[in-house]
Design a protein around this motif. Structure first.
Motif, PDB file in Angstrom:
ATOM      1  N   ALA A   1      -4.658  -1.349  -6.509  1.00  0.00           N
ATOM      2  CA  ALA A   1      -4.929  -0.873  -5.150  1.00  0.00           C
ATOM      3  C   ALA A   1      -3.628  -0.911  -4.351  1.00  0.00           C
ATOM      4  O   ALA A   1      -3.420  -0.133  -3.431  1.00  0.00           O
ATOM      5  CB  ALA A   1      -5.987  -1.730  -4.468  1.00  0.00           C
ATOM      6  N   THR A   2      -2.774  -1.855  -4.722  1.00  0.00           N
ATOM      7  CA  THR A   2      -1.475  -1.965  -4.041  1.00  0.00           C
ATOM      8  C   THR A   2      -0.408  -2.189  -5.110  1.00  0.00           C
ATOM      9  O   THR A   2      -0.730  -2.571  -6.237  1.00  0.00           O
ATOM     10  CB  THR A   2      -1.426  -3.169  -3.092  1.00  0.00           C
TER      11      THR A   2
ATOM     12  N   ASN B   1      -9.076  -0.311  -0.284  1.00  0.00           N
ATOM     13  CA  ASN B   1      -8.702  -0.588  -1.669  1.00  0.00           C
ATOM     14  C   ASN B   1      -9.355   0.395  -2.645  1.00  0.00           C
ATOM     15  O   ASN B   1      -8.727   0.831  -3.603  1.00  0.00           O
ATOM     16  CB  ASN B   1      -9.072  -2.024  -2.038  1.00  0.00           C
TER      17      ASN B   1
ATOM     18  N   SER C   1      -7.579   3.609  -2.342  1.00  0.00           N
ATOM     19  CA  SER C   1      -6.254   3.428  -2.896  1.00  0.00           C
ATOM     20  C   SER C   1      -6.272   3.436  -4.428  1.00  0.00           C
ATOM     21  O   SER C   1      -5.447   4.093  -5.074  1.00  0.00           O
ATOM     22  CB  SER C   1      -5.740   2.092  -2.368  1.00  0.00           C
ATOM     23  N   LYS C   2      -7.227   2.722  -5.008  1.00  0.00           N
ATOM     24  CA  LYS C   2      -7.336   2.682  -6.473  1.00  0.00           C
ATOM     25  C   LYS C   2      -7.540   4.080  -7.036  1.00  0.00           C
ATOM     26  O   LYS C   2      -6.963   4.438  -8.056  1.00  0.00           O
ATOM     27  CB  LYS C   2      -8.512   1.796  -6.895  1.00  0.00           C
TER      28      LYS C   2
ATOM     29  N   TYR D   1       0.849  -1.197   0.000  1.00  0.00           N
ATOM     30  CA  TYR D   1       0.000   0.000   0.000  1.00  0.00           C
ATOM     31  C   TYR D   1       0.880   1.240   0.000  1.00  0.00           C
ATOM     32  O   TYR D   1       1.828   1.336   0.775  1.00  0.00           O
ATOM     33  CB  TYR D   1      -0.910   0.024   1.236  1.00  0.00           C
TER      34      TYR D   1
ATOM     35  N   ASP E   1      -0.371  -5.479  -6.742  1.00  0.00           N
ATOM     36  CA  ASP E   1      -1.308  -5.750  -7.845  1.00  0.00           C
ATOM     37  C   ASP E   1      -0.643  -5.551  -9.207  1.00  0.00           C
ATOM     38  O   ASP E   1      -1.198  -5.943 -10.237  1.00  0.00           O
ATOM     39  CB  ASP E   1      -2.533  -4.812  -7.772  1.00  0.00           C
TER      40      ASP E   1
END
Ligand code: GLU
Length: 560
Positions: free
Chosen positions: A435-436, A376, A379-380, A324, A439
């Motif tokens: 999101a991280t 998430n 974050s996205k 993250y 990913d």
């Protein structure tokens, strides 16, 4: 009782007066309304997600008001201290952009040192200061010693525990224990001298004058108006090794360091009456308090549970491992902290959360609910608005640490990597795949390894797929613009009896073997190895002619 004499007996080494100490901690020269806040962790392990709440609030309140935010290490419980935890804590907080104006910092040699004029900022270094104020309380008849024998202590094999256990006993007790307390208060100078002669250790207790039947009106800035019963417990100020309890250190330090707002977990609320008493006894002005509710999570059955130390998401270092970005976590915390944050953010998508006018009144007074899905989503959104260069920098940095092989691939040709992350970026509706940083590999690892992750769905004839791929290769030219490229795919569709238009197909599905989307999928799986991938035209452009052809050709061979 001659309290002055008692004070001299108990603290012969203390020669400074409280006034002399005070002159070393002058009031801060700050603008009107400036808040002084602190984060005061005990170095007993990692930074808990919940710890980022008081930190963020403290940082925001101080810096929004032109005040000071500082870090104090509360290491008075040597038994619970974990080696290196304080350093780890400072590093973790810095990773999340939490920077302190003063306090404990990591020096050049890697050890903790002080920055600022109100130190030491590590409680274990402040022993003499606490003793000055302890002596004052004794001299004024507001605190008294309770002796034990060394043997008693050794039997328990835990100096600190002893004091704690005793404090607890007295608190929980009904009449018998109260009797004990009243008796202990009656200690005479002769008894004190006798005990000291034998070298018996003592804990120092406050002499409580409260009546729990009486309530003190109190306003907590989060919990609102409260009624706090007066304290009648002679709680411990100094443990038998001379180290202060949290209560005593809190009063002395927050007073001397000029804290205006104490932001801490609600587990301290039951101790508030003790603190109110202590500040009064010491003649200190009570700071304002904000008691923050515990962070909750939903368990498997949908019930709210405390986010405990062992739960996934509790350890801030896990977020780094999971990939993250710090900015995403901070932003998520803001959405949890202020109910109007999300709305503000939607109206000001380009602004940093530090520009948001954080408001205590918009905080919920019950526990926030921690939820990975929400994190998430936040974050996205944030990653989708980062520049391709920024994403490349952060992903590469993360991967080099946590997935070195992948990291090396990303780092080999940063411009190539950046062109991949540029796909679908910018514009009103940017792609939201990540999101991280973890990913990234499933999203775009195919650029590097060409692995085939997904197989073709079984309802398609291999012959159709093969024919489509072969026909495409025959006309493929990397010089085509997107329209020309797509026209060629449509042509392929027509040639193998698939509809080249979705409307056409939907109007009469039985007339075709499939449709244009299926043909695109045939190509996508061949080139990316996946059923879902970023824009295929862009992918082919970035891979280049040679690689694109190779992948399609090798798929044709495999279909044989
Ligand atoms: N050391 C205390 C804790 O970790 C600090 C509480 C406070 O902020 O006063 O709970």
């Amino acid at each position: 009782m001659d309290y002055q004499k008692l004070a001299e007996l108990l603290f012969p080494a203390v020669t400074e007066t409280p006034e002399e100490v005070e002159t070393k901690f002058q009031p801060r020269n700050l603008p009107e309304g400036a808040k002084v806040t602190r984060f005061a962790p005990s170095p007993t392990g990692f930074v808990h997600f919940g710890g980022l709440f008081p930190t963020t609030i403290g940082e925001r309140l101080a810096h929004q008001s032109g005040g000071v935010f500082y870090l104090r290490i509360e290491d008075t419980d040597a038994k619970r201290e974990v080696d290196g935890a304080a350093e780890g804590l400072i590093r973790t907080l810095a990773h999340y952009g939490i920077n302190f104006d003063e306090g404990a910092v990591i020096g050049e040699d890697g050890t903790i040192c002080d920055k600022g004029a109100y130190g030491p900022y590590k409680q274990s270094m402040r022993g003499p200061i606490y003793h000055v104020f302890a002596k004052k309380l004794v001299a004024e008849g507001k605190a008294y010693p309770v002796f034990t024998t060394k043997e008693e202590l050794e039997a328990l094999n835990a100096t600190d525990k002893k004091a704690e256990i005793k404090a607890k006993d007295w608190h929980e007790d009904q009449s018998e224990q109260r009797e004990k307390m009243l008796q202990a208060r009656q200690i005479t100078l002769e008894e004190v001298e006798e005990n000291l002669k034998f070298g018996n250790p003592f804990v120092l207790r406050i002499l409580a004058d409260g009546d729990p039947e009486k309530k003190i009106p109190f306003t907590d800035l989060i919990k609102g108006k409260l009624e706090i019963p007066e304290n009648d417990e002679d709680f411990v100020l100094l443990k038998s090794d001379g180290i202060p309890t949290y209560h005593f250190a809190h009063a002395v330090d927050d007073h001397l360091m000029g804290t205006t707002h104490v932001i801490r977990g609600e587990e301290w609320l039951p101790s508030l009456s003790k603190h109110i008493m202590l500040f009064r006894y010491l003649g200190f002005r009570l700071p304002k308090y904000m008691h923050i509710a515990q962070i909750m999570r939903l368990d498997e059955n949908g019930n709210k549970k405390k986010l405990s130390k062992r739960d996934m998401g509790a350890n801030m270092d896990d977020y780094s491992r999971m990939g993250y970005a710090p900015a995403c976590v901070c932003e998520y915390i803001m959405t949890l902290l202020n109910s109007n944050y999300e709305e503000w953010h939607m109206q000001n998508p380009e602004k940093s959360y530090t520009e948001f006018p954080f408001n205590i009144k918009k905080m919920s007074n019950s526990g926030c609910l921690f939820d990975f899905n929400k994190l998430n989503d936040v974050s996205k959104n944030i990653i989708s608005r980062m520049s391709a260069a920024e994403v490349t920098r952060q992903v590469t940095e993360w991967a080099l640490q946590y997935d070195p092989e992948f990291g090396a691939q990303l780092a080999k040709d940063p411009a190539f990597t950046e062109s991949i992350f540029a796909i679908g970026r910018g514009g009103k509706k940017p792609r939201k795949d990540l999101a991280t940083w973890a990913d990234a590999k499933p999203y775009m690892g195919f650029f590097f390894d060409g692995k085939q992750e997904d197989a073709y769905p079984e309802n398609f004839a291999k012959a159709d797929i093969k024919q489509a791929l072969t026909l495409f290769l025959a006309t493929y030219s990397p010089a085509d613009d997107m329209n020309a490229w797509f026209e060629k795919i449509k042509e392929v569709a027509r040639q193998i009896g698939y509809a080249d238009d979705m409307k056409l197909y939907k109007a009469n599905p039985d007339a075709f073997k499939g449709n244009i989307a299926d043909v695109s999928m045939f190509l996508r799986v061949a080139v990316t190895g996946k059923l879902n991938a970023p824009d295929l035209y862009a992918v082919m452009q970035i891979l280049g002619e040679c690689c694109t052809r190779n992948r399609i050709e090798s798929m044709i061979e495999r279909l044989d």
